[in-house]
Scaffold this motif. Structure first.
Motif, PDB file in Angstrom:
ATOM      1  N   ILE A  43      -7.396  -9.789  -0.098  1.00 24.74           N
ATOM      2  CA  ILE A  43      -7.556  -9.755  -1.598  1.00 24.74           C
ATOM      3  C   ILE A  43      -7.905 -11.489  -1.980  1.00 24.74           C
ATOM      4  N   TRP A  46     -10.491  -8.223  -6.314  1.00 25.23           N
ATOM      5  CA  TRP A  46      -9.530  -8.667  -7.125  1.00 25.23           C
ATOM      6  C   TRP A  46      -9.184  -8.025  -8.403  1.00 25.23           C
ATOM      7  N   ASP A  55      -1.031  -2.626   1.309  1.00 22.40           N
ATOM      8  CA  ASP A  55      -0.680  -3.694   0.672  1.00 22.40           C
ATOM      9  C   ASP A  55       0.011  -4.756   1.254  1.00 22.40           C
ATOM     10  N   GLU A  56       0.719  -4.420   2.283  1.00 23.38           N
ATOM     11  CA  GLU A  56       1.119  -5.443   3.443  1.00 23.38           C
ATOM     12  C   GLU A  56       0.144  -6.434   3.950  1.00 23.38           C
ATOM     13  N   ALA A 115      -3.030   1.163  -2.612  1.00 23.45           N
ATOM     14  CA  ALA A 115      -2.434   0.221  -1.507  1.00 23.45           C
ATOM     15  C   ALA A 115      -1.077   0.073  -1.409  1.00 23.45           C
ATOM     16  N   GLY A 116      -0.394   0.295  -2.624  1.00 21.98           N
ATOM     17  CA  GLY A 116       0.986   0.364  -2.610  1.00 21.98           C
ATOM     18  C   GLY A 116       1.802   1.633  -2.218  1.00 21.98           C
ATOM     19  N   LEU A 133      -3.302  -6.035   2.672  1.00 24.33           N
ATOM     20  CA  LEU A 133      -4.441  -6.441   1.532  1.00 24.33           C
ATOM     21  C   LEU A 133      -4.169  -7.598   0.414  1.00 24.33           C
ATOM     22  N   TYR A 134      -2.543  -7.320   0.177  1.00 23.05           N
ATOM     23  CA  TYR A 134      -2.178  -8.296  -1.092  1.00 23.05           C
ATOM     24  C   TYR A 134      -1.061  -9.231  -0.812  1.00 23.05           C
ATOM     25  N   LYS A 135      -0.214  -9.120   0.301  1.00 22.01           N
ATOM     26  CA  LYS A 135       1.043  -9.757   0.325  1.00 22.01           C
ATOM     27  C   LYS A 135       1.001 -10.974   1.157  1.00 22.01           C
ATOM     28  N   SER A 160      -4.341 -13.138   1.820  1.00 21.16           N
ATOM     29  CA  SER A 160      -4.506 -11.776   2.098  1.00 21.16           C
ATOM     30  C   SER A 160      -5.948 -11.384   1.906  1.00 21.16           C
ATOM     31  N   ARG A 184      -5.424  -1.341  -5.990  1.00 19.64           N
ATOM     32  CA  ARG A 184      -4.016  -2.071  -5.927  1.00 19.64           C
ATOM     33  C   ARG A 184      -3.006  -0.939  -6.091  1.00 19.64           C
ATOM     34  N   ASP A 185      -3.286   0.210  -6.828  1.00 15.55           N
ATOM     35  CA  ASP A 185      -2.231   1.209  -6.663  1.00 15.55           C
ATOM     36  C   ASP A 185      -2.206   2.033  -5.663  1.00 15.55           C
TER      37      ASP A 185
END
Length: 282
Positions: free
Chosen positions: A26, A72, A15-16, A81-82, A18-20, A24, A78-79
């Motif tokens: 996403i 998205w 998630d560093e 990736a974290g 993919l999301y942050k 990103s 999401r879970d």
């Protein structure tokens, strides 16, 4: 078409990237700036290696997650990736060029220890598919699961020696597509940015028949970024060999991203990385 990223370096949570980041992957699934489409909602996938090293039972096999929904809204991704940390991973968001939205058509594709993902298209693929399939090694044909041009390109490269010499195998694959397209009267049959890995190195390719390839960028060395932005703690924690390759930059920091030259193969590996010309007809 699609957006993708490849990461190589210090182990980080997925998630560093993919999301942050500000822009990103996403975010790009909804707001792509450099792609043919703004929305890339026809599937998402990640493939990751638990370690660079070859294990006691042989080469490390990558894990894989693929789905058909838009990135998205994928709560499972999401879970995951974290919680997943990896030193080498691929992530891909798909915009279909005509083949069905189904799990087997989501990238990255996997065979053995190899991963493969693609942005682009073979023009009028439905006309060329039969001729191209005839060049796939008969022993590999049963392993093709989906219907995309991207997966067929992977199996052509495998047939042409991807596991021994990736640049030569991809060049031969390109040459076959171009020659087959020419026989069918197609002017610009191929558009591609490709990433592939065996878990120890990453090869990336930027090429198109018309020499106007889809965008592709690689990150500046972490030590340079640390000098440019000493207040950013993220850059100080990465190994000198950390690299990110992306369809479009994850942010707008000046000096952080460099365009991969047209008709080029990049090799990310322990020690010195390489950029070499990609000329399929040499």
């Amino acid at each position: 078409m699609c957006r993708w990223l490849a990461y190589y370096g210090s182990p980080i949570l997925l998630d560093e990237l993919l999301y942050k980041p500000e822009h990103s992957l996403i975010d790009q699934s909804k707001h792509a700036r450099m792609g043919v489409e703004t929305l890339n909602g026809d599937g998402v996938g990640v493939g990751w290696y638990p370690d660079f090293a070859t294990g006691s039972d042989g080469p490390v096999t990558p894990a894989q997650y693929r789905s058909t929904g838009p990135a998205w809204g994928d709560m499972n991704l999401r879970d995951l990736a974290g919680h997943v940390r990896s030193p080498l991973f691929f992530a891909h968001i798909r915009a279909s060029t005509g083949t069905p939205v189904q799990q087997t058509n989501s990238h990255p594709f996997r065979r053995g220890r190899w991963l493969w993902m693609h942005n682009g298209a073979i023009s009028r693929f439905h006309e060329l598919k039969r001729d191209l399939l005839l060049s796939v090694d008969a022993a590999l044909l049963p392993d093709i699961q989906g219907s995309t041009d991207s997966e067929l390109m992977f199996y052509l490269a495998l047939s042409f020696g991807l596991e021994e010499d990736p640049p030569a195998a991809v060049a031969r694959m390109i040459r076959l597509v171009e020659e087959t397209g020419a026989k069918h009267g197609i002017d610009n049959p191929l558009q591609m940015t490709v990433a592939t890995s065996d878990g120890e190195r990453v090869w990336v390719f930027r090429y198109s028949t018309e020499r106007k390839s889809r965008s592709l960028f690689f990150s500046t060395a972490p030590e340079t970024l640390h000098r440019l932005y000493p207040e950013n703690a993220v850059f100080s924690g990465l190994s000198p060999e950390t690299r990110i390759v992306v369809s479009e930059p994850l942010g707008d920091l000046p000096g952080a991203w460099n365009e991969v030259p047209e008709s080029t193969c990049g090799i990310i590996q322990p020690g010195m990385d390489e950029l070499i010309p990609l000329n399929p007809f040499a």
